[in-house]
Design a protein around this motif. Sequence first.
Motif, PDB file in Angstrom:
ATOM      1  N   GLN A  91      37.722  47.330  40.362  1.00  0.00           N
ATOM      2  CA  GLN A  91      36.532  47.272  39.517  1.00  0.00           C
ATOM      3  C   GLN A  91      36.889  46.812  38.109  1.00  0.00           C
ATOM      4  O   GLN A  91      36.209  45.962  37.528  1.00  0.00           O
ATOM      5  CB  GLN A  91      35.895  48.658  39.482  1.00  0.00           C
ATOM      6  CG  GLN A  91      34.429  48.608  39.127  1.00  0.00           C
ATOM      7  CD  GLN A  91      33.930  49.953  38.625  1.00  0.00           C
ATOM      8  OE1 GLN A  91      34.582  50.979  38.786  1.00  0.00           O
ATOM      9  NE2 GLN A  91      32.777  49.927  38.016  1.00  0.00           N
ATOM     10  N   ALA A  92      37.995  47.360  37.587  1.00  0.00           N
ATOM     11  CA  ALA A  92      38.409  46.972  36.239  1.00  0.00           C
ATOM     12  C   ALA A  92      38.839  45.511  36.219  1.00  0.00           C
ATOM     13  O   ALA A  92      38.585  44.798  35.246  1.00  0.00           O
ATOM     14  CB  ALA A  92      39.538  47.871  35.758  1.00  0.00           C
ATOM     15  N   ALA A  93      39.467  45.056  37.286  1.00  0.00           N
ATOM     16  CA  ALA A  93      39.891  43.658  37.345  1.00  0.00           C
ATOM     17  C   ALA A  93      38.665  42.750  37.254  1.00  0.00           C
ATOM     18  O   ALA A  93      38.655  41.757  36.518  1.00  0.00           O
ATOM     19  CB  ALA A  93      40.670  43.396  38.629  1.00  0.00           C
ATOM     20  N   GLN A  94      37.614  43.126  37.978  1.00  0.00           N
ATOM     21  CA  GLN A  94      36.375  42.344  37.924  1.00  0.00           C
ATOM     22  C   GLN A  94      35.790  42.344  36.512  1.00  0.00           C
ATOM     23  O   GLN A  94      35.326  41.323  36.023  1.00  0.00           O
ATOM     24  CB  GLN A  94      35.377  42.962  38.906  1.00  0.00           C
ATOM     25  CG  GLN A  94      34.177  42.105  39.172  1.00  0.00           C
ATOM     26  CD  GLN A  94      33.228  42.782  40.130  1.00  0.00           C
ATOM     27  OE1 GLN A  94      32.983  43.981  40.027  1.00  0.00           O
ATOM     28  NE2 GLN A  94      32.702  42.046  41.074  1.00  0.00           N
TER      29      GLN A  94
ATOM     30  N   PHE B 141      50.797  52.666  42.170  1.00  0.00           N
ATOM     31  CA  PHE B 141      50.561  51.599  43.136  1.00  0.00           C
ATOM     32  C   PHE B 141      50.370  52.193  44.528  1.00  0.00           C
ATOM     33  O   PHE B 141      51.011  53.172  44.887  1.00  0.00           O
ATOM     34  CB  PHE B 141      51.738  50.620  43.162  1.00  0.00           C
ATOM     35  CG  PHE B 141      51.684  49.614  42.054  1.00  0.00           C
ATOM     36  CD1 PHE B 141      50.971  48.440  42.207  1.00  0.00           C
ATOM     37  CD2 PHE B 141      52.305  49.864  40.853  1.00  0.00           C
ATOM     38  CE1 PHE B 141      50.911  47.516  41.174  1.00  0.00           C
ATOM     39  CE2 PHE B 141      52.244  48.946  39.815  1.00  0.00           C
ATOM     40  CZ  PHE B 141      51.545  47.768  39.988  1.00  0.00           C
TER      41      PHE B 141
ATOM     42  N   LEU C 121      50.232  49.268  35.056  1.00  0.00           N
ATOM     43  CA  LEU C 121      50.681  48.176  34.191  1.00  0.00           C
ATOM     44  C   LEU C 121      50.975  48.743  32.799  1.00  0.00           C
ATOM     45  O   LEU C 121      50.440  49.782  32.423  1.00  0.00           O
ATOM     46  CB  LEU C 121      49.616  47.078  34.066  1.00  0.00           C
ATOM     47  CG  LEU C 121      49.155  46.329  35.306  1.00  0.00           C
ATOM     48  CD1 LEU C 121      48.347  45.096  34.899  1.00  0.00           C
ATOM     49  CD2 LEU C 121      50.304  45.931  36.189  1.00  0.00           C
TER      50      LEU C 121
ATOM     51  N   GLN D  86      27.734  44.289  37.583  1.00  0.00           N
ATOM     52  CA  GLN D  86      28.344  45.002  38.701  1.00  0.00           C
ATOM     53  C   GLN D  86      27.302  45.505  39.695  1.00  0.00           C
ATOM     54  O   GLN D  86      27.645  45.870  40.811  1.00  0.00           O
ATOM     55  CB  GLN D  86      29.189  46.163  38.182  1.00  0.00           C
ATOM     56  CG  GLN D  86      30.391  45.652  37.395  1.00  0.00           C
ATOM     57  CD  GLN D  86      31.517  46.639  37.362  1.00  0.00           C
ATOM     58  OE1 GLN D  86      31.309  47.799  37.027  1.00  0.00           O
ATOM     59  NE2 GLN D  86      32.700  46.205  37.724  1.00  0.00           N
TER      60      GLN D  86
ATOM     61  N   ARG E 296      48.644  42.251  40.540  1.00  0.00           N
ATOM     62  CA  ARG E 296      49.018  43.664  40.394  1.00  0.00           C
ATOM     63  C   ARG E 296      47.849  44.473  39.846  1.00  0.00           C
ATOM     64  O   ARG E 296      47.591  45.599  40.279  1.00  0.00           O
ATOM     65  CB  ARG E 296      50.242  43.788  39.473  1.00  0.00           C
ATOM     66  CG  ARG E 296      51.542  43.335  40.148  1.00  0.00           C
ATOM     67  CD  ARG E 296      52.731  43.469  39.225  1.00  0.00           C
ATOM     68  NE  ARG E 296      52.619  42.569  38.085  1.00  0.00           N
ATOM     69  CZ  ARG E 296      52.881  42.903  36.821  1.00  0.00           C
ATOM     70  NH1 ARG E 296      53.282  44.119  36.530  1.00  0.00           N
ATOM     71  NH2 ARG E 296      52.751  42.011  35.862  1.00  0.00           N
ATOM     72  N   ALA E 297      47.130  43.895  38.883  1.00  0.00           N
ATOM     73  CA  ALA E 297      45.997  44.607  38.303  1.00  0.00           C
ATOM     74  C   ALA E 297      44.923  44.873  39.360  1.00  0.00           C
ATOM     75  O   ALA E 297      44.344  45.955  39.419  1.00  0.00           O
ATOM     76  CB  ALA E 297      45.416  43.804  37.136  1.00  0.00           C
TER      77      ALA E 297
ATOM     78  N   LEU F 103      45.750  47.702  41.497  1.00  0.00           N
ATOM     79  CA  LEU F 103      45.607  48.995  40.838  1.00  0.00           C
ATOM     80  C   LEU F 103      44.154  49.408  40.687  1.00  0.00           C
ATOM     81  O   LEU F 103      43.814  50.585  40.823  1.00  0.00           O
ATOM     82  CB  LEU F 103      46.260  48.945  39.452  1.00  0.00           C
ATOM     83  CG  LEU F 103      47.783  48.947  39.467  1.00  0.00           C
ATOM     84  CD1 LEU F 103      48.331  48.406  38.160  1.00  0.00           C
ATOM     85  CD2 LEU F 103      48.305  50.350  39.714  1.00  0.00           C
ATOM     86  N   ASN F 104      43.279  48.465  40.345  1.00  0.00           N
ATOM     87  CA  ASN F 104      41.901  48.839  40.045  1.00  0.00           C
ATOM     88  C   ASN F 104      40.997  47.611  40.172  1.00  0.00           C
ATOM     89  O   ASN F 104      40.877  46.797  39.263  1.00  0.00           O
ATOM     90  CB  ASN F 104      41.807  49.409  38.622  1.00  0.00           C
ATOM     91  CG  ASN F 104      40.496  50.092  38.353  1.00  0.00           C
ATOM     92  OD1 ASN F 104      39.456  49.702  38.889  1.00  0.00           O
ATOM     93  ND2 ASN F 104      40.528  51.126  37.535  1.00  0.00           N
TER      94      ASN F 104
ATOM     95  N   PHE G 105      44.461  49.729  34.006  1.00  0.00           N
ATOM     96  CA  PHE G 105      45.395  49.437  35.095  1.00  0.00           C
ATOM     97  C   PHE G 105      46.587  50.362  34.888  1.00  0.00           C
ATOM     98  O   PHE G 105      47.528  50.051  34.157  1.00  0.00           O
ATOM     99  CB  PHE G 105      45.796  47.971  35.068  1.00  0.00           C
ATOM    100  CG  PHE G 105      44.623  47.037  35.132  1.00  0.00           C
ATOM    101  CD1 PHE G 105      43.839  46.970  36.275  1.00  0.00           C
ATOM    102  CD2 PHE G 105      44.281  46.242  34.058  1.00  0.00           C
ATOM    103  CE1 PHE G 105      42.747  46.124  36.342  1.00  0.00           C
ATOM    104  CE2 PHE G 105      43.196  45.395  34.109  1.00  0.00           C
ATOM    105  CZ  PHE G 105      42.426  45.339  35.261  1.00  0.00           C
TER     106      PHE G 105
END
Lengths: 290, 262
Positions: free
Chosen positions: A174-177, A286, B119, B78, A167-168, A171-172, B116
Amino acid sequence: MSPQVLVNGLLLGGIYAAVGVGFSLTWGVLNIINIAHGAMVMLGAYITFLLFTYAGIDPFISIPASMFVLFLLGYVLQRFLINRVIPHGVFMTLVLTFGLSLFLIDLALLAFTSDYRSVTPSYAGSGLSFAGVIVPYQRLGACVVAILIVAGLNFYLGRSKLGRAIRATALNRQAAQLVGVDIAQIYAVTFGIGAALAGAAGSLLAVTITITPFMGQVFIGKAFVIATLGGLGTVQGALIGGLVLGMAESLGAALIGPSYQQAIGFGILVLVLVLRPEGIMGKQFFAEVK
Amino acid sequence: MHSGGAEAPARGRPDATAPGEGAHEHVPLLGVRALETGYGQVQVLWGVDLEVRSGEAVALIGANGAGKTTLLRAIAGQLPAWTGLVELEGQDLGPVPAHLRVGHGVVMVPEGRQLFAGLTVRENLLMGAFARSDKAEIDRDLERVETLFPVLSERRGQLAGHMSGGEQQMCAIGRALMSRPRVLLIDELSLGLAPVVVDRLIEAIAEIRRDGVTLLIVEQDVTNALTMAERGYVVESGQITLAGSREALLADPRVQESFIGI
């Protein structure tokens, strides 16, 4: 209107939910419109057919087998093929999955020929009967299992660490990475789960409709309707979308005529897109267009 | 509360040194050597050298488009380095992909928070611990983060996208702390936030330092930046043009003229 029509709609809707949920997940999380979803449903049906015909395995018992095989197929396709095309945009992945769809269907034609096949366990043709309503065991079983699978997926995505990461990532990316998620891995796993769900849907359909290499094609349009109706990428959405579509087709066939079945489904889709574009169960944040 | 920063870390207050004078007896925690990188054909960084020693808080100062964010993104993995090195305790991070640098303790709070949004606050914090599997320690860190920012505990079930900018920044810092950073890179701590919120964040940064986290902070507001950091680098057009201690930078006419207002 007879209650039989409503029951039929419900039974159909459960299976539609199973068909649509994997398609919706792949689209909502990965932004991949998997045209090969129908072909994957077909492969799941053939796995059930083969296991039933040559090993005598009950179609419901063969569901994990087709999920496993389709998961592996989906994982490998995503990891080594589709991931390479993702940077080129949603249209290129659509073309790629369209090509995969043709490839898988032709492969099935070579392997299984275009003969019509069916799975007929001992309980085929019998069913529950009360108050004049007949509920065939096969369709009831398929509907119940479909809803269990959808509920299981919902629980998994909601509670597990990997589900949270999926789910993360939706949503995003880049942030997940940045928090340590291996995006390529999550993509492959998610596509694998979508394919496994297609396989499960195929196994369930094997006991209710005729099996041919082309059987999945009609479900691509339906999966599109189900996913969009319910809200992209949400599991509850696919369940609601499936039930709404099943009920609408069943009611429409009874009230207007069976030849309008497709028109009714797409008519509802147009209405929902105009009135509530995020889908019935669409969640904020989402599947937003970025 | 703690009794002020003056007597804080026992590891000793590092003396401010210009880059290039180099590692004396210790290898710096974070080292950037002759780094060049950019986007596509466009080169942004032109040979950046920088050092952050363990326990330090260092600020990156510079105008918009100077390359500060690019530098942080290159450190976080990155962006690949075209030439030059990013080192952690002398070990080249070049072959380590972005998602694995978190495990090495290189953690970034990105510009614009990048939470997120769909979430919950709690789920965002737990995502920060994605690369970890030490359940008990994760629980302890969660408690620590929620003590640092009580609002994250009060709003734990709320969607992160529904919080105010300041609360989102707290959540973003909290999420980064959940990754157990050794060196925390913060991009634009105060951008777009109310002064009272910024003061609260600066206090929090001081507490995070007391917990032993090393900091590299990009901050538009030079006064804020040098309140948090005891040393800074000025970045202009993709190069380091000035480096020095808080006092030296604040006294430098170029800093005064360019960043503190004429």
